[in-house]
Structures are given as C-alpha cells and as structure tokens.
Design a protein around this motif. Structure first.
Motif, PDB file in Angstrom:
ATOM      1  N   ARG A 141      43.275  32.910  54.942  1.00  0.00           N
ATOM      2  CA  ARG A 141      42.914  31.753  54.311  1.00  0.00           C
ATOM      3  C   ARG A 141      41.254  32.153  53.602  1.00  0.00           C
ATOM      4  N   ARG A 142      40.413  32.360  54.581  1.00  0.00           N
ATOM      5  CA  ARG A 142      38.402  32.045  53.823  1.00  0.00           C
ATOM      6  C   ARG A 142      39.376  32.829  52.625  1.00  0.00           C
ATOM      7  N   ALA A 143      39.621  34.169  52.340  1.00  0.00           N
ATOM      8  CA  ALA A 143      39.691  34.968  50.862  1.00  0.00           C
ATOM      9  C   ALA A 143      40.263  34.587  50.186  1.00  0.00           C
ATOM     10  N   ALA A 156      39.870  30.774  44.901  1.00  0.00           N
ATOM     11  CA  ALA A 156      40.158  30.040  43.669  1.00  0.00           C
ATOM     12  C   ALA A 156      38.860  29.238  43.945  1.00  0.00           C
ATOM     13  N   LEU A 157      37.807  29.162  44.532  1.00  0.00           N
ATOM     14  CA  LEU A 157      36.500  28.359  44.346  1.00  0.00           C
ATOM     15  C   LEU A 157      36.212  29.015  42.553  1.00  0.00           C
ATOM     16  N   ALA A 158      35.935  30.946  43.052  1.00  0.00           N
ATOM     17  CA  ALA A 158      35.477  31.585  41.873  1.00  0.00           C
ATOM     18  C   ALA A 158      36.090  31.482  40.811  1.00  0.00           C
ATOM     19  N   LEU A 159      37.214  31.647  40.893  1.00  0.00           N
ATOM     20  CA  LEU A 159      38.131  30.995  40.218  1.00  0.00           C
ATOM     21  C   LEU A 159      37.889  30.288  39.661  1.00  0.00           C
ATOM     22  N   VAL A 160      38.100  28.956  39.738  1.00  0.00           N
ATOM     23  CA  VAL A 160      37.991  27.391  39.274  1.00  0.00           C
ATOM     24  C   VAL A 160      36.254  27.915  38.526  1.00  0.00           C
ATOM     25  N   THR A 161      35.535  28.151  38.817  1.00  0.00           N
ATOM     26  CA  THR A 161      34.323  28.219  38.080  1.00  0.00           C
ATOM     27  C   THR A 161      33.998  29.201  37.490  1.00  0.00           C
ATOM     28  N   GLU A 162      34.625  30.261  37.390  1.00  0.00           N
ATOM     29  CA  GLU A 162      34.756  30.978  36.646  1.00  0.00           C
ATOM     30  C   GLU A 162      34.880  31.115  35.010  1.00  0.00           C
ATOM     31  N   GLY A 189      46.621  34.638  39.749  1.00  0.00           N
ATOM     32  CA  GLY A 189      45.175  34.664  39.804  1.00  0.00           C
ATOM     33  C   GLY A 189      44.722  34.199  41.226  1.00  0.00           C
ATOM     34  N   ILE A 190      45.065  34.148  41.913  1.00  0.00           N
ATOM     35  CA  ILE A 190      44.010  33.337  43.309  1.00  0.00           C
ATOM     36  C   ILE A 190      44.346  34.557  44.162  1.00  0.00           C
ATOM     37  N   ALA A 191      45.896  34.804  44.470  1.00  0.00           N
ATOM     38  CA  ALA A 191      46.537  35.818  44.521  1.00  0.00           C
ATOM     39  C   ALA A 191      45.873  37.235  45.085  1.00  0.00           C
ATOM     40  N   ALA A 192      45.656  37.511  43.709  1.00  0.00           N
ATOM     41  CA  ALA A 192      44.957  38.873  43.160  1.00  0.00           C
ATOM     42  C   ALA A 192      43.848  39.072  43.162  1.00  0.00           C
ATOM     43  N   ARG A 193      42.940  37.574  43.595  1.00  0.00           N
ATOM     44  CA  ARG A 193      41.714  38.015  44.079  1.00  0.00           C
ATOM     45  C   ARG A 193      41.826  38.301  44.864  1.00  0.00           C
ATOM     46  N   ALA A 194      42.049  36.965  46.314  1.00  0.00           N
ATOM     47  CA  ALA A 194      42.295  37.878  47.725  1.00  0.00           C
ATOM     48  C   ALA A 194      42.818  38.629  48.206  1.00  0.00           C
ATOM     49  N   GLY A 195      43.839  39.383  47.474  1.00  0.00           N
ATOM     50  CA  GLY A 195      44.255  40.177  48.289  1.00  0.00           C
ATOM     51  C   GLY A 195      45.400  40.122  48.630  1.00  0.00           C
ATOM     52  N   VAL A 196      46.003  39.309  47.938  1.00  0.00           N
ATOM     53  CA  VAL A 196      47.321  38.650  49.525  1.00  0.00           C
ATOM     54  C   VAL A 196      48.733  38.658  48.349  1.00  0.00           C
ATOM     55  N   GLY A 197      49.834  38.217  48.956  1.00  0.00           N
ATOM     56  CA  GLY A 197      50.795  38.159  48.268  1.00  0.00           C
ATOM     57  C   GLY A 197      51.022  36.182  47.352  1.00  0.00           C
TER      58      GLY A 197
END
Length: 216
Positions: free
Chosen positions: A17-19, A24-30, A40-48
């Motif tokens: 959840r934290r990942a 999500a916060l990093a992507l919406v900022t970038e 994109g969130i899933a890939a960045r967090a390393g989850v499915g």
C-alpha cells in the motif's frame, strides 16, 4: 529444525500500500493527473494491476487515498514538533486551540497552513488534485468532502466559541467568516504571484478579526 515462520501478510500488504501511495504521488507530481495511469502506478510500485484494483476502484481513489495518507503523516509530524494540529491541507486536528485570544489562535493555525502549502512534498500533489478537481466534478466533490470540509468545520467551531465569548458579532455567519481567512491564503498560493509567508497569514487574521469584532 526450528519451525519456519509464516510470512506476515499484513506487513506485506502495508508495504505494498505504501509503495502504491508513493508511486501515485510521484507520478501525479511528475506528469500530472491525466497522464497518471493505474498501469504506471503499478509498474512504479512493483505490483500487479490486480493488486491495485483489489483495494481501489479507480485512479482517483488511489490518488485521494495516497494524498490523505501523506497529509495525515505531515500533520502528525507537525503536531509532534509544534504541539499544534493541522490547519490546512492535512488531517483534521482535534480542534483549533481556544486560549481566549481569537487572533492568536487563528494565526497559529494559518501559519501551520502556510507551512503545509509551502512543503514541497505536499504542494505538487495538492496542486494536481486541486486543478483536476476543477474540471472533474466528482473528484472535486470528493476532495472537498474528505479533506476540506473537516478542516473548515474546525474554524466554524472556533468562531462560534468566539461569538459566545463576545469576541465576534452575533450576526456573523461563521461559515462565511472563515472564507475571509482561507480564501486570501489559497488565492495567493494558487496564483503564485507573491510569497506565502507567516507575516501574510498574520495580516489576514488581523484584517478579518478586526472586521468580525463587535462594533462600539
């Protein structure tokens, strides 16, 4: 042989959840809200993706949950350091202080709001969600309901206490009066025309409280 310890699924879920929140916060900022995707969130967090959809129904829900978690942690840090709760974008504090000095209490809270709005970790996602909430009525309503309304209720409570103490005119509507405090702060923050400072927050309070005080 010593028995094998079973994996702690709750701890693993918390990490996931934290990942996801951080991603999500990093992507919406970038890249902004519109270009942020579940993929994109899933890939960045390393989850499915299925992990995300198990907990949240949409991208908006992920981002709102992530932002509320971030704001809550920021409010806890601020409260631990200063002994005062959040006054702006963070998680609701137990209440605005009531020392008997309305101006001093409001200045304390508005200064905390200035600090939150100037915090780089909070500023970018706040701007992204605020901007998207203008064009996405559903997201905007959720933003107001979950984040803003609980904060504004604290101002209403403090202003009503000031009315009962005779420090604010009886004919003043606290819900409108609080906009004299929050409105100028948010206007300057949104437009970025001038610096958002503690001194400015203090001036807002002085002007507003002067206009709310009983007339001689």
């Amino acid at each position: 042989m010593a028995p094998t310890k079973a994996p702690d699924s709750s701890r693993r879920s918390d990490r996931s959840r934290r990942a996801i929140h951080d991603a999500a916060l990093a992507l919406v900022t970038e890249v902004g809200y519109r270009r942020t995707t579940i993929e994109g969130i899933a890939a960045r967090a390393g989850v499915g993706k299925q992990t995300i959809y198990r907990w949240w129904p949409s991208k908006a829900a992920v981002l709102m949950d992530a932002f509320l978690d971030l704001a809550g942690r920021a409010a806890e840090d601020a409260g631990a350091g200063a002994g005062a709760g959040s006054g702006g974008t963070g998680e609701p504090a137990p209440g605005i202080p009531d020392t008997g000095d309305l101006a001093a209490d409001l200045k304390l809270v508005l200064r905390a709001t200035v600090d939150e709005l100037n915090d780089p970790a909070l500023e970018a996602p706040t701007r992204a969600l605020t901007a998207e909430g203008i064009v996405d009525a559903k997201l905007g309503a959720e933003f107001v309901h979950k984040l803003l309304d609980p904060q504004l209720a604290l101002y209403v409570t403090r202003l009503r206490a000031a009315q009962e103490a005779g420090d604010v005119r009886a004919d003043v509507d606290p819900r409108i009066a609080l906009e004299l405090l929050i409105g100028p702060l948010m206007h300057r923050w949104l437009l970025r025309t001038l610096p958002l400072t503690h001194a400015y927050a203090d001036e807002i309070v002085d002007y507003a409280v002067g206009g709310l005080a009983p007339r001689a």
